[in-house]
Design a protein around this motif. Sequence first.
Motif, short mmCIF file in Angstrom:
data_model
loop_
_atom_site.label_atom_id
_atom_site.label_comp_id
_atom_site.label_asym_id
_atom_site.label_seq_id
_atom_site.Cartn_x
_atom_site.Cartn_y
_atom_site.Cartn_z
N GLY A 125 0.48 -0.82 -0.33
CA GLY A 125 0.36 -0.18 0.16
C GLY A 125 0.93 1.46 0.11
O GLY A 125 1.78 0.96 0.64
N ASP A 126 0.71 2.56 -0.50
CA ASP A 126 0.98 3.40 -0.29
C ASP A 126 0.09 4.22 0.38
O ASP A 126 -0.95 4.84 0.12
CB ASP A 126 0.80 3.84 -2.00
N VAL A 127 1.16 5.11 1.01
CA VAL A 127 0.30 5.10 2.83
C VAL A 127 -0.01 6.94 2.24
O VAL A 127 -0.90 7.92 2.14
CB VAL A 127 1.76 5.10 3.34
N GLU A 128 1.15 7.55 1.80
CA GLU A 128 1.16 9.01 1.00
C GLU A 128 -0.33 9.21 -0.70
O GLU A 128 -0.63 9.82 0.23
CB GLU A 128 1.97 9.26 0.16
N ALA A 129 -0.06 8.27 -0.98
CA ALA A 129 -1.64 8.56 -1.68
C ALA A 129 -3.07 8.45 -0.59
O ALA A 129 -3.81 8.69 -1.41
CB ALA A 129 -1.57 7.25 -2.23
N VAL A 130 -2.66 7.36 0.11
CA VAL A 130 -4.57 7.03 1.15
C VAL A 130 -4.29 8.59 1.76
O VAL A 130 -5.10 9.33 2.52
CB VAL A 130 -3.96 5.91 1.71
N ARG A 131 -3.14 8.96 2.02
CA ARG A 131 -3.31 10.31 3.15
C ARG A 131 -3.85 11.12 2.13
O ARG A 131 -4.43 12.76 2.49
CB ARG A 131 -1.67 11.15 4.00
N SER A 132 -3.54 11.20 0.47
CA SER A 132 -3.94 12.28 -0.38
C SER A 132 -5.25 12.31 -0.20
O SER A 132 -5.93 13.44 -0.43
CB SER A 132 -3.49 12.02 -1.43
N VAL A 133 -5.71 10.62 -0.44
CA VAL A 133 -7.17 10.89 -0.48
C VAL A 133 -8.08 11.12 0.75
O VAL A 133 -9.33 12.49 1.27
CB VAL A 133 -7.86 9.36 -0.46
N GLY A 134 -8.05 10.96 1.89
CA GLY A 134 -8.28 11.84 3.00
C GLY A 134 -7.61 13.41 3.00
O GLY A 134 -9.02 13.59 3.60
N SER A 135 -6.77 13.97 2.80
CA SER A 135 -6.94 15.62 2.48
C SER A 135 -8.08 15.63 1.56
O SER A 135 -8.71 17.05 1.81
CB SER A 135 -5.57 15.75 1.69
N MET A 136 -8.28 14.78 0.40
CA MET A 136 -9.60 15.70 -0.73
C MET A 136 -10.51 15.52 0.01
O MET A 136 -11.34 16.49 0.57
CB MET A 136 -9.54 14.77 -2.07
N LEU A 137 -11.35 15.06 0.94
CA LEU A 137 -12.02 14.47 1.41
C LEU A 137 -12.06 15.84 2.73
O LEU A 137 -13.08 16.01 3.09
CB LEU A 137 -12.39 12.99 2.76
#
Length: 118
Positions: free
Chosen positions: A74-86
């Motif tokens: 998993g790419d933690v930074e990509a998941v964080r970017s999704v969280g930022s968008m939300l």
Amino acid sequence: MTDSEDKADAMFHALADRTRRDILRRVLAGEHSVSTLAASYDMSFAAVQKHVAVLERAGLITKRRSGREALASGDVEAVRSVGSMLTELETVWRGRIARIDDLIAIPDPEPNPTERND
């Protein structure tokens, strides 16, 4: 549409599926081979490969080869970017709700004493 909007569309499309969200949870906890992932689901290996490919295209996971096995992480930074968008979307909606609350809270103007309500 911008590249970042296309990327967001791909991420949310990938996360819209329950199996893909579960795969992402597993690979965020640690690297797994695609064959190990496939053993966890009541579907074909090819179907799990397709789910992994959707997650990979969205940038949420990465794959690497180790001999004959494909290993997914998993790419933690990509998941964080999704969280930022939300979070950004939540901020917009909270602002709208606050403005609606402000409009509702504005008292009615006092009636003009020269007007009669018969």
